[in-house]
Design a protein around this motif. Structure first.
Motif, PDB file in Angstrom:
ATOM      1  N   MET A  69     -64.897   6.213  -8.742  1.00  0.00           N
ATOM      2  CA  MET A  69     -63.749   5.786  -7.975  1.00  0.00           C
ATOM      3  C   MET A  69     -63.607   4.273  -8.070  1.00  0.00           C
ATOM      4  SD  MET A  69     -62.809   6.568  -4.016  1.00  0.00           S
ATOM      5  CE  MET A  69     -63.777   5.321  -3.199  1.00  0.00           C
ATOM      6  N   LYS A  70     -62.410   3.823  -8.382  1.00  0.00           N
ATOM      7  CA  LYS A  70     -62.145   2.405  -8.531  1.00  0.00           C
ATOM      8  C   LYS A  70     -61.923   1.779  -7.160  1.00  0.00           C
ATOM      9  CE  LYS A  70     -59.916  -0.342 -11.948  1.00  0.00           C
ATOM     10  NZ  LYS A  70     -58.875  -0.438 -12.934  1.00  0.00           N
ATOM     11  N   GLN A  71     -62.590   0.655  -6.922  1.00  0.00           N
ATOM     12  CA  GLN A  71     -62.468  -0.025  -5.646  1.00  0.00           C
ATOM     13  C   GLN A  71     -61.147  -0.783  -5.561  1.00  0.00           C
ATOM     14  OE1 GLN A  71     -65.706  -2.643  -4.775  1.00  0.00           O
ATOM     15  NE2 GLN A  71     -65.328  -2.550  -2.596  1.00  0.00           N
ATOM     16  N   ILE A  72     -60.600  -0.842  -4.361  1.00  0.00           N
ATOM     17  CA  ILE A  72     -59.351  -1.555  -4.112  1.00  0.00           C
ATOM     18  C   ILE A  72     -59.668  -2.856  -3.397  1.00  0.00           C
ATOM     19  CG2 ILE A  72     -57.154  -1.492  -2.875  1.00  0.00           C
ATOM     20  CD1 ILE A  72     -57.211   1.555  -3.161  1.00  0.00           C
ATOM     21  N   LEU A  73     -59.133  -3.957  -3.908  1.00  0.00           N
ATOM     22  CA  LEU A  73     -59.294  -5.261  -3.279  1.00  0.00           C
ATOM     23  C   LEU A  73     -58.337  -5.333  -2.096  1.00  0.00           C
ATOM     24  CD1 LEU A  73     -60.518  -8.150  -3.405  1.00  0.00           C
ATOM     25  CD2 LEU A  73     -58.518  -8.773  -4.754  1.00  0.00           C
ATOM     26  N   GLN A  74     -58.894  -5.486  -0.909  1.00  0.00           N
ATOM     27  CA  GLN A  74     -58.075  -5.537   0.299  1.00  0.00           C
ATOM     28  C   GLN A  74     -57.842  -6.984   0.709  1.00  0.00           C
ATOM     29  OE1 GLN A  74     -59.481  -2.895   3.365  1.00  0.00           O
ATOM     30  NE2 GLN A  74     -60.043  -1.362   1.851  1.00  0.00           N
ATOM     31  N   ILE A  75     -56.560  -7.323   0.864  1.00  0.00           N
ATOM     32  CA  ILE A  75     -56.146  -8.686   1.187  1.00  0.00           C
ATOM     33  C   ILE A  75     -55.365  -8.659   2.490  1.00  0.00           C
ATOM     34  CG2 ILE A  75     -54.738 -10.659   0.465  1.00  0.00           C
ATOM     35  CD1 ILE A  75     -55.181  -9.725  -2.444  1.00  0.00           C
ATOM     36  N   ILE A  76     -55.678  -9.591   3.380  1.00  0.00           N
ATOM     37  CA  ILE A  76     -54.883  -9.810   4.586  1.00  0.00           C
ATOM     38  C   ILE A  76     -54.097 -11.093   4.350  1.00  0.00           C
ATOM     39  CG2 ILE A  76     -54.905 -10.392   7.028  1.00  0.00           C
ATOM     40  CD1 ILE A  76     -55.791  -7.671   6.747  1.00  0.00           C
ATOM     41  N   LEU A  77     -52.822 -11.040   4.617  1.00  0.00           N
ATOM     42  CA  LEU A  77     -51.947 -12.191   4.480  1.00  0.00           C
ATOM     43  C   LEU A  77     -51.425 -12.530   5.867  1.00  0.00           C
ATOM     44  CD1 LEU A  77     -50.302 -14.210   2.820  1.00  0.00           C
ATOM     45  CD2 LEU A  77     -48.633 -12.386   2.429  1.00  0.00           C
ATOM     46  N   ALA A  78     -51.783 -13.697   6.378  1.00  0.00           N
ATOM     47  CA  ALA A  78     -51.338 -14.117   7.704  1.00  0.00           C
ATOM     48  C   ALA A  78     -50.259 -15.180   7.544  1.00  0.00           C
ATOM     49  CB  ALA A  78     -52.509 -14.657   8.518  1.00  0.00           C
ATOM     50  N   GLY A  79     -49.034 -14.787   7.839  1.00  0.00           N
ATOM     51  CA  GLY A  79     -47.916 -15.706   7.737  1.00  0.00           C
ATOM     52  C   GLY A  79     -46.656 -15.068   8.265  1.00  0.00           C
ATOM     53  N   ASP A  80     -45.756 -15.880   8.788  1.00  0.00           N
ATOM     54  CA  ASP A  80     -44.541 -15.328   9.390  1.00  0.00           C
ATOM     55  C   ASP A  80     -43.277 -15.594   8.575  1.00  0.00           C
ATOM     56  OD1 ASP A  80     -44.368 -18.057   9.910  1.00  0.00           O
ATOM     57  OD2 ASP A  80     -43.342 -17.757  11.813  1.00  0.00           O
ATOM     58  N   HIS A  81     -43.388 -16.312   7.473  1.00  0.00           N
ATOM     59  CA  HIS A  81     -42.222 -16.576   6.626  1.00  0.00           C
ATOM     60  C   HIS A  81     -42.066 -15.409   5.653  1.00  0.00           C
ATOM     61  CE1 HIS A  81     -42.002 -20.613   8.187  1.00  0.00           C
ATOM     62  NE2 HIS A  81     -43.280 -20.779   7.911  1.00  0.00           N
ATOM     63  N   GLU A  82     -41.114 -14.546   5.922  1.00  0.00           N
ATOM     64  CA  GLU A  82     -40.985 -13.305   5.147  1.00  0.00           C
ATOM     65  C   GLU A  82     -40.753 -13.571   3.664  1.00  0.00           C
ATOM     66  OE1 GLU A  82     -41.655  -9.682   4.285  1.00  0.00           O
ATOM     67  OE2 GLU A  82     -41.874 -10.385   6.343  1.00  0.00           O
ATOM     68  N   ASP A  83     -39.980 -14.613   3.316  1.00  0.00           N
ATOM     69  CA  ASP A  83     -39.748 -14.932   1.901  1.00  0.00           C
ATOM     70  C   ASP A  83     -41.058 -15.282   1.197  1.00  0.00           C
ATOM     71  OD1 ASP A  83     -37.068 -14.486   2.256  1.00  0.00           O
ATOM     72  OD2 ASP A  83     -36.518 -16.613   2.332  1.00  0.00           O
ATOM     73  N   ASP A  84     -41.873 -16.122   1.837  1.00  0.00           N
ATOM     74  CA  ASP A  84     -43.167 -16.497   1.261  1.00  0.00           C
ATOM     75  C   ASP A  84     -44.071 -15.282   1.115  1.00  0.00           C
ATOM     76  OD1 ASP A  84     -42.482 -19.160   1.087  1.00  0.00           O
ATOM     77  OD2 ASP A  84     -43.612 -19.767   2.871  1.00  0.00           O
ATOM     78  N   CYS A  85     -44.076 -14.425   2.125  1.00  0.00           N
ATOM     79  CA  CYS A  85     -44.945 -13.238   2.091  1.00  0.00           C
ATOM     80  C   CYS A  85     -44.503 -12.258   1.008  1.00  0.00           C
ATOM     81  CB  CYS A  85     -44.976 -12.569   3.460  1.00  0.00           C
ATOM     82  SG  CYS A  85     -45.796 -13.602   4.712  1.00  0.00           S
ATOM     83  N   GLN A  86     -43.206 -12.078   0.852  1.00  0.00           N
ATOM     84  CA  GLN A  86     -42.699 -11.200  -0.204  1.00  0.00           C
ATOM     85  C   GLN A  86     -43.054 -11.766  -1.577  1.00  0.00           C
ATOM     86  OE1 GLN A  86     -41.522  -8.167   0.028  1.00  0.00           O
ATOM     87  NE2 GLN A  86     -41.277  -8.030  -2.185  1.00  0.00           N
ATOM     88  N   PHE A  87     -42.900 -13.060  -1.736  1.00  0.00           N
ATOM     89  CA  PHE A  87     -43.245 -13.771  -2.965  1.00  0.00           C
ATOM     90  C   PHE A  87     -44.735 -13.546  -3.283  1.00  0.00           C
ATOM     91  CE2 PHE A  87     -43.770 -18.153  -4.995  1.00  0.00           C
ATOM     92  CZ  PHE A  87     -43.060 -17.841  -6.138  1.00  0.00           C
ATOM     93  N   PHE A  88     -45.577 -13.667  -2.261  1.00  0.00           N
ATOM     94  CA  PHE A  88     -47.018 -13.461  -2.396  1.00  0.00           C
ATOM     95  C   PHE A  88     -47.312 -12.030  -2.841  1.00  0.00           C
ATOM     96  CE2 PHE A  88     -51.241 -12.430  -0.919  1.00  0.00           C
ATOM     97  CZ  PHE A  88     -51.976 -13.587  -1.105  1.00  0.00           C
ATOM     98  N   ARG A  89     -46.700 -11.043  -2.156  1.00  0.00           N
ATOM     99  CA  ARG A  89     -46.944  -9.634  -2.496  1.00  0.00           C
ATOM    100  C   ARG A  89     -46.506  -9.311  -3.923  1.00  0.00           C
ATOM    101  NH1 ARG A  89     -45.437  -8.932   2.991  1.00  0.00           N
ATOM    102  NH2 ARG A  89     -43.265  -8.582   2.402  1.00  0.00           N
ATOM    103  N   GLU A  90     -45.372  -9.844  -4.343  1.00  0.00           N
ATOM    104  CA  GLU A  90     -44.898  -9.617  -5.717  1.00  0.00           C
ATOM    105  C   GLU A  90     -45.882 -10.209  -6.731  1.00  0.00           C
ATOM    106  OE1 GLU A  90     -40.883 -11.027  -6.236  1.00  0.00           O
ATOM    107  OE2 GLU A  90     -40.194  -9.915  -4.485  1.00  0.00           O
ATOM    108  N   ALA A  91     -46.396 -11.383  -6.443  1.00  0.00           N
ATOM    109  CA  ALA A  91     -47.346 -12.022  -7.358  1.00  0.00           C
ATOM    110  C   ALA A  91     -48.648 -11.230  -7.431  1.00  0.00           C
ATOM    111  CB  ALA A  91     -47.614 -13.467  -6.931  1.00  0.00           C
ATOM    112  N   VAL A  92     -49.147 -10.774  -6.303  1.00  0.00           N
ATOM    113  CA  VAL A  92     -50.389  -9.987  -6.279  1.00  0.00           C
ATOM    114  C   VAL A  92     -50.204  -8.665  -7.025  1.00  0.00           C
ATOM    115  CG1 VAL A  92     -51.962  -8.699  -4.774  1.00  0.00           C
ATOM    116  CG2 VAL A  92     -51.345 -11.039  -4.201  1.00  0.00           C
ATOM    117  N   ALA A  93     -49.040  -8.059  -6.897  1.00  0.00           N
ATOM    118  CA  ALA A  93     -48.775  -6.774  -7.555  1.00  0.00           C
ATOM    119  C   ALA A  93     -48.878  -6.878  -9.072  1.00  0.00           C
ATOM    120  CB  ALA A  93     -47.398  -6.254  -7.159  1.00  0.00           C
ATOM    121  N   ALA A  94     -48.673  -8.063  -9.624  1.00  0.00           N
ATOM    122  CA  ALA A  94     -48.730  -8.247 -11.075  1.00  0.00           C
ATOM    123  C   ALA A  94     -50.158  -8.434 -11.594  1.00  0.00           C
ATOM    124  CB  ALA A  94     -47.880  -9.452 -11.478  1.00  0.00           C
ATOM    125  N   VAL A  95     -51.119  -8.633 -10.701  1.00  0.00           N
ATOM    126  CA  VAL A  95     -52.510  -8.834 -11.097  1.00  0.00           C
ATOM    127  C   VAL A  95     -53.122  -7.493 -11.483  1.00  0.00           C
ATOM    128  CG1 VAL A  95     -54.772  -9.658 -10.301  1.00  0.00           C
ATOM    129  CG2 VAL A  95     -52.692 -10.853  -9.604  1.00  0.00           C
TER     130      VAL A  95
END
Length: 160
Positions: free
Chosen positions: A1-27
């Protein structure tokens, strides 16, 4: 079973958080990103999942209420969170004193928020791959420190 890297993102700026999630999804490491909006939600979440902490916590330097540095100090003061890798991400104009304060308070990672998705993907890929090497090897996370900043040329940050 492949392990999943769990990340917590603490921030309230939705644009920044969406940008972060999109970047992580490409890794190329399988990840799960959970977002909390402020320090109160963050502390509630961390205390609920103390048996299975996330692998990395990213704090927006502009975190509402207490702020990232006070949140970082509070987290590091609790022995239960000693193994948690913590990154601070800050605006491009953030000075070196914030990076120094983050280091002194126990952050493992400091990065400036890139302007474009490609640069954000590259930055987060570098952080995640380096972290994954530490996580899957006998190296200790306490020695994990990464500071990704643009070089200054004639006193100004150079865009890459």
């Amino acid at each position: 079973m492949k392990q999943i890297l769990q990340i917590i993102l603490a921030g309230d700026h939705e644009d920044d958080c969406q940008f972060f999630r999109e970047a992580v999804a490409a890794v190329r490491v399988k990840t799960l990103v959970k977002q909390v909006r402020d320090d109160k939600q963050l502390m509630e979440y961390l205390h609920r999942c103390v048996m299975k902490l996330p692998h990395i916590l990213f704090l927006d330097a502009d975190l509402p209420a207490m702020g990232a540095m006070e949140s970082l100090a509070l987290i590091r003061s609790d022995q239960k969170f000693r193994e948690l890798a913590i990154g601070i991400y800050a605006g491009r104009e953030t000075g070196d004193e914030i990076a120094e304060e983050a280091f002194v308070l126990g952050a493992n990672i400091f990065m400036n928020k890139p302007d474009n998705l490609s640069e954000m993907q590259s930055t987060l890929a570098h952080i995640i791959y380096l972290f994954w090497q530490y996580h899957t090897s006998p190296l200790k996370k306490e020695n994990f420190l990464l500071n990704i900043r643009r070089p200054k040329i004639n006193g100004y940050r150079k865009d890459l």
